[in-house]
Write an enzyme that holds these catalytic residues in place. Structure first.
Site, PDB file in Angstrom:
ATOM      1  N   GLU A  50     106.317  18.459  -4.519  1.00 35.75           N
ATOM      2  CA  GLU A  50     106.015  18.574  -5.812  1.00 35.75           C
ATOM      3  C   GLU A  50     105.696  16.938  -6.163  1.00 35.75           C
ATOM      4  O   GLU A  50     104.773  16.609  -6.980  1.00 35.75           O
ATOM      5  CB  GLU A  50     107.205  18.992  -6.965  1.00 35.75           C
ATOM      6  CG  GLU A  50     106.638  19.057  -8.303  1.00 35.75           C
ATOM      7  CD  GLU A  50     105.547  19.787  -8.555  1.00 35.75           C
ATOM      8  OE1 GLU A  50     104.405  19.348  -8.743  1.00 35.75           O
ATOM      9  OE2 GLU A  50     105.826  21.038  -8.774  1.00 35.75           O
TER      10      GLU A  50
ATOM     11  N   LYS B 156      95.925  13.643  -2.582  1.00 36.19           N
ATOM     12  CA  LYS B 156      96.583  14.589  -3.540  1.00 36.19           C
ATOM     13  C   LYS B 156      95.535  16.010  -3.891  1.00 36.19           C
ATOM     14  O   LYS B 156      95.850  16.979  -4.048  1.00 36.19           O
ATOM     15  CB  LYS B 156      96.676  14.058  -4.917  1.00 36.19           C
ATOM     16  CG  LYS B 156      97.880  13.065  -4.737  1.00 36.19           C
ATOM     17  CD  LYS B 156      98.006  12.149  -6.081  1.00 36.19           C
ATOM     18  CE  LYS B 156      99.046  11.201  -5.790  1.00 36.19           C
ATOM     19  NZ  LYS B 156      98.889   9.972  -6.869  1.00 36.19           N
TER      20      LYS B 156
HETATM   21  N1  HSE Z   1     100.148   5.116  -6.186  1.00 34.27           N
HETATM   22  C1  HSE Z   1     100.103   6.433  -6.781  1.00 34.27           C
HETATM   23  C2  HSE Z   1      99.861   6.426  -8.112  1.00 34.27           C
HETATM   24  C3  HSE Z   1     101.659   7.029  -6.874  1.00 34.27           C
HETATM   25  O1  HSE Z   1      99.246   5.449  -8.612  1.00 34.27           O
HETATM   26  O2  HSE Z   1      99.193   7.638  -8.580  1.00 34.27           O
HETATM   27  C4  HSE Z   1     102.161   8.203  -7.319  1.00 34.27           C
HETATM   28  O3  HSE Z   1     101.625   9.052  -6.257  1.00 34.27           O
END
Ligand code: HSE
Length: 336
Positions: free
Chosen positions: A130, A206
């Site tokens: 998650e 992501k």
């Molecule tokens: N570097 C990532 C961001 C951290 O700024 O979203 C969280 O995944």
């Protein structure tokens, strides 16, 4: 409480220390929810002598992964180191040793998701991540559990906190790019190498995980059409404002003519829209579903404690399953 579930943290940077804080602050509440004491037994670090943003007892720290791997009492390994290696090796070895794995490592997971899924299945272990997607927002849980009665037609949104923080402050204050990037790093939002954030690599990782969860299709992050925010100028931001818009780094994935179309790019969105109103390090995701309609999720997408909260949630879910004797029977995100 008699029963104990032992956990090891791999890494004690922003996410590791945020996770430790969640367990320390909410210790009693968590034990009540699980029906067992959840104990952080070991923490793997590169160098014991390094300064830490959060204190923890010295005896918890080790620099030897084998000490964790060979400890039969450690049932859950939370990989919070970042980077592809040795994180991939450690996660696969943990699964092979019959340990359940939680990870916040979008780069390692997205790089080899089918391999991780197969390893978890072969070992009969749970794999949860998650925290790898949108920090504190329970987006993986929503897609993999609550929305499974739907055909999902599109997923899109702001999935990187650092770039949203930078674009928000540049647009609102006219703050120079380099200064706000330095602030994002100091606040623990950025990756160890912030190129991953500003060039859109983190968002592509992501999006790869979101695409697999939404459509059952694995797409390697390198195959995602990607543009970062380094080309966005103050003039672009002013022009957007004049048109009642904001520039946001939007990650989007949908099935068109039977094929997944996935992209990460800065685009103008209406200032008063769901995505336009999402500022600072917040993330926002819209999931279009054929039964539920559009689902809007928003929350802190970066930062030690928000991300630690998501790691803690996964550890607690697994700990509950261990207590209930159902841990090896929980499905992971399936590639169809
Ligand atoms: N570097 C990532 C961001 C951290 O700024 O979203 C969280 O995944």
């Amino acid at each position: 409480m008699d029963k104990k579930i032992n956990v090891a943290l791999l890494g004690f940077g922003n996410v590791g220390s945020g996770t430790y804080t969640a367990f320390k602050e909410n210790c009693e509440l968590i034990s009540k929810k699980v029906g067992a004491e959840v104990v952080i037994k070991k923490i793997l670090v590169r160098n014991i002598a390094n300064a830490r943003r959060v204190d923890a007892p010295a005896e918890l720290f080790t620099t030897d992964f084998n000490e964790i791997l060979n400890d039969a009492d450690i049932q859950i390994v939370a990989e919070l180191m970042g980077g592809i290696e040795p994180a991939t090796e450690y996660m696969l070895k943990s699964l092979a040793a019959g340990k359940h794995v939680v990870s916040a490592n979008k780069a390692a997971l997205a790089n080899a998701l089918p391999k991780f899924n197969e390893a978890a299945k072969a070992a009969g272990c749970m794999l949860r991540y998650e925290a790898a997607v949108c920090g504190a927002i329970p987006v993986m849980g929503a897609i993999s559990r609550a929305l499974t009665g739907n055909e999902i037609t599109k997923v899109s949104g702001i999935v990187n906190g650092t770039t949203n923080y930078i674009l928000t402050r540049m647009a609102a204050e006219g703050a120079p790019y380099a200064d706000v990037l330095a602030d994002a790093q100091a606040l623990g939002f950025a990756e160890a190498d912030p190129t991953g954030d500003v060039e859109g690599f983190d968002a592509a990782n992501k999006l790869s995980l979101l695409t697999a969860a939404c459509f059952g299709v694995y797409i390697h992050p390198d195959d995602i059409d990607r543009t970062g925010i380094t080309g966005v100028t103050m003039d672009d931001l002013k022009a957007a404002e004049a048109a009642d818009c904001k520039i946001k780094l939007i990650a989007s994935s949908e099935i068109k003519d039977g094929k997944v179309c996935a992209s990460v790019k800065p685009i103008q969105v209406p200032a008063e829209s769901f995505l336009g109103r999402c500022g600072s390090e917040f993330n926002a995701v819209q999931i279009d579903c054929n039964m539920a309609g559009p689902i809007f999720l928003q929350g802190k997408g970066a930062g030690p404690e928000p991300t630690g909260s998501a790691v803690a949630g996964d550890i607690i879910e697994i700990a509950q399953a261990i207590v209930n004797g159902t841990a090896s029977k929980q499905p992971e995100t399936a590639i169809l």
